[in-house]
Design an enzyme around this catalytic site. Structure first.
Site, PDB file in Angstrom:
ATOM      1  N   ASN A  92       0.748  -1.175   0.155  1.00  0.00           N
ATOM      2  CA  ASN A  92      -0.121   0.034  -0.029  1.00  0.00           C
ATOM      3  C   ASN A  92       0.856   1.213  -0.045  1.00  0.00           C
ATOM      4  O   ASN A  92       1.565   1.642   1.103  1.00  0.00           O
ATOM      5  CB  ASN A  92      -0.829   0.046   1.265  1.00  0.00           C
ATOM      6  CG  ASN A  92      -1.565   1.189   1.493  1.00  0.00           C
ATOM      7  OD1 ASN A  92      -1.907   2.078   0.315  1.00  0.00           O
ATOM      8  ND2 ASN A  92      -2.442   1.482   2.701  1.00  0.00           N
ATOM      9  N   TRP A  93       1.038   1.642  -1.187  1.00  0.00           N
ATOM     10  CA  TRP A  93       1.927   2.895  -1.397  1.00  0.00           C
ATOM     11  C   TRP A  93       1.502   4.092  -0.579  1.00  0.00           C
ATOM     12  O   TRP A  93       2.124   5.222  -0.656  1.00  0.00           O
ATOM     13  CB  TRP A  93       2.370   2.826  -2.903  1.00  0.00           C
ATOM     14  CG  TRP A  93       3.254   2.088  -3.363  1.00  0.00           C
ATOM     15  CD1 TRP A  93       3.733   1.118  -2.771  1.00  0.00           C
ATOM     16  CD2 TRP A  93       3.651   2.038  -4.667  1.00  0.00           C
ATOM     17  NE1 TRP A  93       4.512   0.442  -3.802  1.00  0.00           N
ATOM     18  CE2 TRP A  93       4.477   1.085  -5.114  1.00  0.00           C
ATOM     19  CE3 TRP A  93       3.473   2.926  -5.689  1.00  0.00           C
ATOM     20  CZ2 TRP A  93       5.049   0.585  -5.984  1.00  0.00           C
ATOM     21  CZ3 TRP A  93       4.256   2.503  -7.154  1.00  0.00           C
ATOM     22  CH2 TRP A  93       4.991   1.570  -7.205  1.00  0.00           C
TER      23      TRP A  93
ATOM     24  N   HIS B 256      -9.710   1.884   4.662  1.00  0.00           N
ATOM     25  CA  HIS B 256      -8.540   1.886   5.273  1.00  0.00           C
ATOM     26  C   HIS B 256      -8.748   3.036   6.393  1.00  0.00           C
ATOM     27  O   HIS B 256      -9.382   3.702   6.287  1.00  0.00           O
ATOM     28  CB  HIS B 256      -7.450   2.486   4.384  1.00  0.00           C
ATOM     29  CG  HIS B 256      -6.174   2.420   5.055  1.00  0.00           C
ATOM     30  ND1 HIS B 256      -5.496   3.241   6.000  1.00  0.00           N
ATOM     31  CD2 HIS B 256      -5.064   1.431   4.798  1.00  0.00           C
ATOM     32  CE1 HIS B 256      -4.392   2.957   6.377  1.00  0.00           C
ATOM     33  NE2 HIS B 256      -3.951   1.910   5.514  1.00  0.00           N
TER      34      HIS B 256
ATOM     35  N   GLU C 246      -5.999  -4.112  11.054  1.00  0.00           N
ATOM     36  CA  GLU C 246      -4.762  -3.489  11.128  1.00  0.00           C
ATOM     37  C   GLU C 246      -4.949  -2.471  12.202  1.00  0.00           C
ATOM     38  O   GLU C 246      -5.812  -1.569  12.350  1.00  0.00           O
ATOM     39  CB  GLU C 246      -4.664  -2.327   9.773  1.00  0.00           C
ATOM     40  CG  GLU C 246      -4.441  -3.029   8.338  1.00  0.00           C
ATOM     41  CD  GLU C 246      -3.903  -1.860   7.422  1.00  0.00           C
ATOM     42  OE1 GLU C 246      -2.765  -2.341   7.152  1.00  0.00           O
ATOM     43  OE2 GLU C 246      -4.501  -1.164   7.212  1.00  0.00           O
TER      44      GLU C 246
ATOM     45  N   GLY D 219       2.084   2.735  10.633  1.00  0.00           N
ATOM     46  CA  GLY D 219       3.159   3.762  10.432  1.00  0.00           C
ATOM     47  C   GLY D 219       3.699   4.207  11.584  1.00  0.00           C
ATOM     48  O   GLY D 219       4.621   5.384  11.805  1.00  0.00           O
TER      49      GLY D 219
HETATM   50  P1  PGA Z   1       2.541   0.674   7.804  1.00  0.00           P
HETATM   51  O1  PGA Z   1       0.915   0.920   6.960  1.00  0.00           O
HETATM   52  O2  PGA Z   1       2.937  -0.655   7.136  1.00  0.00           O
HETATM   53  O3  PGA Z   1       3.304   2.047   6.997  1.00  0.00           O
HETATM   54  O4  PGA Z   1       1.993   0.607   9.225  1.00  0.00           O
HETATM   55  C1  PGA Z   1       0.151  -0.368   6.825  1.00  0.00           C
HETATM   56  C2  PGA Z   1      -1.194   0.285   6.139  1.00  0.00           C
HETATM   57  O5  PGA Z   1      -1.550   1.365   6.759  1.00  0.00           O
HETATM   58  O6  PGA Z   1      -1.872  -0.265   5.543  1.00  0.00           O
END
Ligand code: PGA
Length: 266
Positions: free
Chosen positions: A12-13, A107, A185, A191
């Protein structure tokens, strides 16, 4: 993959990189570091979700070179029609027409920045299915909910899943097979470099599977469970080996070509 199971890895960019040339370089770097003829890659389903603006050229290039990578939209319009007066929006069928196979839905960044509700996400889920895109639906608890413990986390996830599972069953009435993904998630993990410990991931994935089973979906509806949130080269192997996990949704670590290719070839 050296791991002995079928795995799906989604890059996921988000809103990266800053130019098409950099996007092309990134995908070239994946390709350079991944040996697609390697037997170990045969059970890898690799999906890239770049910014929408880069999709067409990246898909065209990848097809031309016969590379086994699929593409996903990062989000789709909530408009039920394929075209219409929706300034700034891109419809699910437009993504499909470009050659996308998947769409990320719900998301946490869209839930937060675009105020996407469970109702809206369920609507987008249905729109994706109707456009023949395979949804990758994201669910997860925030930090406060996480700190309140598993019973609160489970309530949060059950609520996020409920309408999705209902929509899947309703949609199935007119279709033969449905396949889609649930990406667990935890928001506090995205992040941040923090990630859930393995027993937590396994427990929650088992709970998600239990919810799916309890919802008495038709057996022709196939759902795979991904984990996302600060997956990197150090923690990926353990996470991907977890028996309840079918793959990963990877943000930050997917922007480093060689490192991401290593994760894909663990
Ligand atoms: P991350 O993001 O790997 O940078 O934590 C994952 C996502 O939000 O899909």
């Amino acid at each position: 993959m050296l791991l002995n199971k079928d795995l799906t890895i989604v890059a996921n960019w988000k809103m990266h990189p800053n130019s098409y040339i950099q996007a092309k370089n990134l995908i070239d770097s994946y390709i350079q570091h991944l040996n697609f003829n390697n037997i170990n890659l045969l059970n890898l389903n690799l999906i890239i979700a770049p910014p929408a603006i880069y999709l067409q050229s990246l898909i065209t290039d990848t097809l031309k070179n016969n590379i086994n990578i699929s593409f996903s939209a990062q989000n789709i319009s909530c408009a039920t029609s394929a075209i219409g007066a929706y300034t700034g929006e891109v419809s699910a069928s437009m993504f499909k027409d470009l050659g996308c196979k998947y769409a990320i839905i719900g998301h946490s960044e869209c839930r937060k920045h675009d105020q996407e509700t469970d109702q809206l996400i369920a609507k987008k889920f249905l729109i994706a299915l109707q456009a023949a895109l395979i949804p990758i639906v994201c669910i997860g608890e925030d930090k406060t909910q996480f700190e309140q413990g598993n019973s609160v986390i489970k309530l949060v996830l059950a609520k996020q899943l409920k309408l999705i599972l209902q929509q899947a069953n309703n949609f199935f009435v007119n279709t033969k097979n449905i396949e889609f993904f649930i990406a667990y998630e935890p928001i506090w993990s995205i992040g941040t470099g923090l990630y859930a410990d393995l027993s937590h991931i396994n427990q929650i994935a088992a709970y998600i599977r239990e919810q799916i089973n309890n919802s008495k979906l038709n057996s022709n509806i196939k759902i795979k469970i991904l984990y996302g949130g600060s997956v990197n080269i150090t923690n990926a192997k353990n996470i991907l080996e977890s028996s309840n996990i079918d793959g990963a949704l990877i943000g930050g670590s997917s922007l480093d070509g060689p490192g991401f290719a290593k994760i894909c070839q663990l």
